[in-house]
Enzyme design. Structure first.
Site, PDB file in Angstrom:
ATOM      1  N   GLU A 345       0.816  -1.211   0.000  1.00  0.00           N
ATOM      2  CA  GLU A 345       0.000   0.000   0.000  1.00  0.00           C
ATOM      3  C   GLU A 345       0.856   1.271   0.000  1.00  0.00           C
ATOM      4  O   GLU A 345       0.728   2.125   0.873  1.00  0.00           O
ATOM      5  CB  GLU A 345      -0.939  -0.014   1.211  1.00  0.00           C
ATOM      6  CG  GLU A 345      -1.932  -1.175   1.189  1.00  0.00           C
ATOM      7  CD  GLU A 345      -2.895  -1.173   2.350  1.00  0.00           C
ATOM      8  OE1 GLU A 345      -4.010  -1.682   2.188  1.00  0.00           O
ATOM      9  OE2 GLU A 345      -2.524  -0.679   3.440  1.00  0.00           O
ATOM     10  N   VAL A 346       1.723   1.389  -0.999  1.00  0.00           N
ATOM     11  CA  VAL A 346       2.643   2.516  -1.079  1.00  0.00           C
ATOM     12  C   VAL A 346       2.110   3.542  -2.079  1.00  0.00           C
ATOM     13  O   VAL A 346       1.876   3.221  -3.247  1.00  0.00           O
ATOM     14  CB  VAL A 346       4.055   2.051  -1.492  1.00  0.00           C
ATOM     15  CG1 VAL A 346       5.003   3.245  -1.560  1.00  0.00           C
ATOM     16  CG2 VAL A 346       4.584   1.010  -0.509  1.00  0.00           C
TER      17      VAL A 346
END
Length: 761
Positions: A345-346
């Site tokens: 989840e970057v």
């Protein structure tokens, strides 16, 4: 011919008898997870204060555990002897690392294993065969009976894990020890601790004391506010006051583990043959660290984007110096061969705008920011390898390319090919998909079955590729898990279903259900705040024409049911529902089950309304099979958003299965037409969806299961005349995988899928 027929009948009788004996054995020995082989013997072995014990070298942890149990039950440990009646024997013929054998006769108990881990697993099996007195610290039994039997056992998978997020909400060392005791009881062997995130940094790093001096504490956030609201109806949702402090006039929540505490925790785990897997999540989920060291990000500081926070910058050497310093201390504390980097989840937007990242990408020949993230992961993996450790990352590490040696933890249910790609690439994979293994999702009546029947190995893999699937893990994210009671409730009994799924060779869900009640009693004795079995036989929204009858069959005989009609929460002192309740006027009932130890189960709110039968519409000559379906390629917070949108396309659906052509990452579906009910009656509908949905029949909203949420089944009733009734089912998917299902019953009939033949347009 007669002789042949007789022989065939004899063989059939023997086969059936064997199957019956096997089933009987399974029910008579309520072990979880169930062993690979169990043969019942004759008689019992009696353990008394005069029983002696003898153990070969290398089994000190198993002996200590057995003696602890004996002291609790008998008041003192057993005496050691050269020829003991309970023998812990080293057996080189047992090749599985955690394999063991147990032989109990009337005169002796022999536990055999090659390794300390195998012997410890044997002791925990013996523990489940012993009466509950072994779990009571104040017990003083004179005799413990062990049934005669022979067990041969070993695990199906090497990785049998639980995860706990201690960042969003914090958990004490004592709770982690309790959790590992229960893991050991059920032969789980990996505890994955998510130690840091945007909401807090919860492990001491001596080189960077600000990480915990400031980063371990925060003011209440939106999830805390949600927990506080829910605590009015559910005491388990109250925030643990022991993690709240006052500082500089502010109320702060948090805490952290000192390095000395972690050393003690690791030692505690090792004695139970549990590996603690530390996770320091980066490059994303690093707001708590970036707030203390703003230069870790490309722009300086961190803030929330559309979905995720600003990550650290993979293009500055200072980032790697920080990361390596942090992980050097982590590696010194945790002996596990695995270190979890996270890497999920970057939000990479700041990287795309960074001149330093543009220069690095040109230098390294990287085509996009996904490959830049892969560069970061691979560089950190090389550092881990220099310390003789193995990297684990969430399955996003596949996106920009992955090394052959990285380990992948699969979580994104909506990317079903991720574990297949990883296994085919030769990467070891741990299966932890959100559905069904995110234990922060609210459990329901289907949870245990979904976990028990979960396919650990994806069907697309060959036998050789399947060997790279090393096990499975359940994850508990703690945004809305503010207390240890709430964590217990979410873990248990779901952990037991997973434990058997990843250990046992021969799976039988019906037999598991028969064995489970004995474990509720053990969990109660161990003061585990487990979730009681679901109550059934009603819906949340109920209607009646003349009268309704609330008649609940208790899922366990020793439960008691208590209810209120004044809006208050049911207590053990509330009226007991011990016979059918006749309802003749509109009423709201709150209902809960209570265990013998007065543990309260889920609180059910049942609303009863009096209605006339809804009139069927006139039959149309042109009615056709199926429903009209409008498809909206858009993200919606709830189904109401579709009212002001134009559909992207329309089609006829013969059922409520979402077709493969509906492939937008976020979407809405509106099914419209008629439902053709075959008889007049009160119909109950059970609507399962992930994310949200609303079912309307005629002019009545029957089930409201709206909003963004994990798979949840909600129910309602409607009184219908025989014939056609206008039908609308709205469904939205926000991204991350979906579930959609509709079942029904009429009167006292069993619950079943709504037949496709009911749907017309």
């Amino acid at each position: 011919m007669t002789r042949l027929l007789s022989r065939l009948l004899l063989i059939a009788a023997i086969t059936l008898q064997g199957a019956y004996v096997s089933a009987q054995t399974n029910a008579s020995f309520p072990l979880i997870p169930y062993p690979a082989s169990l043969e019942a013997g004759s008689g019992t072995f009696s353990i008394t204060p005069r029983t002696t014990i003898q153990a070969d070298a290398g089994f000190e942890n198993a002996v200590a555990q057995l003696q602890r149990l004996m002291k609790q039950a008998l008041g003192k440990p057993l005496a050691a002897a050269a020829k003991g009646q309970i023998v812990l024997r080293k057996d080189e013929t047992i090749t599985a690392a955690e394999g063991y054998r147990i032989n109990v006769s009337a005169s002796q108990v022999v536990l055999s294993a090659q390794t300390g881990a195998g012997m410890f697993r044997a002791v925990e099996t013996l523990r489940q065969l012993l009466p509950l007195a072994v779990e009571k610290r104040t017990a003083s039994a004179q005799r413990l009976q062990v049934p005669a039997l022979t067990i041969t056992d070993e695990p199906s998978y090497a990785w049998r894990g639980l995860h706990l997020d201690v960042s969003r909400h914090f958990f004490s060392i004592q709770y982690l020890e309790k959790l590992m005791d229960l893991m050991a009881l059920y032969k789980m062997n990996k505890l994955h601790l998510h130690l840091t995130d945007d909401q807090g940094w919860h492990i001491e790093i001596k080189k960077y004391p600000a990480l915990t001096e400031k980063g371990a504490w925060r003011t209440f956030d939106k999830n805390d506010s949600a927990c506080i609201r829910q605590s009015k109806e559910n005491p388990d949702m109250a925030i643990d006051a022991s993690h709240i402090i006052k500082r500089d006039g502010k109320t702060l929540y948090g805490g952290f583990y000192t390095q000395e505490q972690i050393k003690g925790l690791v030692k505690y785990a090792a004695a139970r043959y549990i590996d603690i897997i530390p996770e320091i999540d980066m490059p994303g989920h690093m707001m708590a660290a970036i707030h203390q060291f703003p230069n870790l990000s490309c722009e300086g500081g961190s803030k929330w984007g559309e979905l995720f926070s600003t990550p650290i910058c993979p293009c500055n050497e200072g980032t790697y110096e920080f990361a390596e310093n942090v992980f050097s201390e982590i590696i010194a504390l945790f002996p596990s061969e695995y270190i979890h980097l996270g890497a999920d989840e970057v939000d990479r937007k700041t990287w795309a705008k960074s001149p330093a990242c543009t220069a690095l990408m040109e230098k390294e020949g990287l085509k996009n920011t996904a490959e830049l993230q892969s560069y970061f992961v691979k560089r950190m993996e090389r550092f881990f390898q220099s310390k003789a450790r193995k990297l684990i990352g969430w399955d996003e590490i596949l996106e920009g390319g992955i090394s052959a040696t990285a380990n992948v933890m699969y979580w994104r249910s909506w990317v079903p090919d991720a574990p297949v790609i990883a296994a085919r690439n030769g990467n070891h994979v741990i299966m932890s998909p959100g559905n069904p293994l995110y234990f922060d999702n609210q459990p329901d009546a289907n949870s245990l079955s979904n976990i028990y029947k979960f396919k650990v190995v994806p069907e697309k893999l060959t036998a050789e590729q399947a060997s790279f699937i090393i096990g499975a893990q359940a994850n508990l994210w703690s945004e809305q898990v503010p207390s240890e009671h709430r964590a217990d409730y979410l873990y248990f009994p779901r952990m037991l279903a997973l434990a058997e799924r990843v250990w046992s060779k021969n799976l039988d869900y019906a037999a598991f259900q028969q064995r489970l009640p004995a474990h509720f009693k053990r969990l109660e004795t161990l003061k585990v705040h487990y979730r009681l079995p679901d109550l059934s036989g009603f819906t949340a929204q109920n209607v009646f024409v003349d009268q309704a009858v609330l008649d609940i069959k208790k899922p366990l005989p020793d439960l008691t049911l208590h209810y209120t009609t004044d809006g208050s929460l049911p207590q053990f002192s509330s009226p007991a529902l011990n016979k059918p309740l006749i309802i003749t006027k509109p009423l709201t009932i709150k209902l809960a089950a209570f265990s013998p130890g007065r543990t309260r189960g889920d609180i059910y709110t049942l609303q009863y309304k009096k209605e006339a039968y809804q009139a069927a519409v006139q039959t149309f000559a042109s009615v056709k099979e199926g429903l009209q379906c409008a498809y909206y390629k858009k993200y919606y917070l709830n189904t109401g958003g579709m009212k002001t949108s134009e559909p992207d396309s329309q089609f006829v659906a013969k059922d409520l299965v979402v077709p493969a052509s509906v492939n937008a990452p976020s979407f809405g579906l509106k099914y419209t037409g008629f439902i053709d009910v075959p008889e007049t009656g009160v119909y109950s509908f059970y609507f399962l969806c992930d994310d949200g949905g609303v079912l309307t029949i005629g002019d009545k909203e029957v089930v409201n299961n709206d909003g963004q949420h994990a798979p949840i089944e909600k129910s309602g009733q409607v009184a219908l005349q025989k014939g056609l009734h206008p039908f609308t089912l709205d469904f939205i998917e926000g991204g991350g995988g979906f579930s959609l299902g509709l079942k029904y019953s009429v009167g006292n009939s069993p619950v079943a899928e709504v037949p496709d033949s009911f749907f017309k347009h």
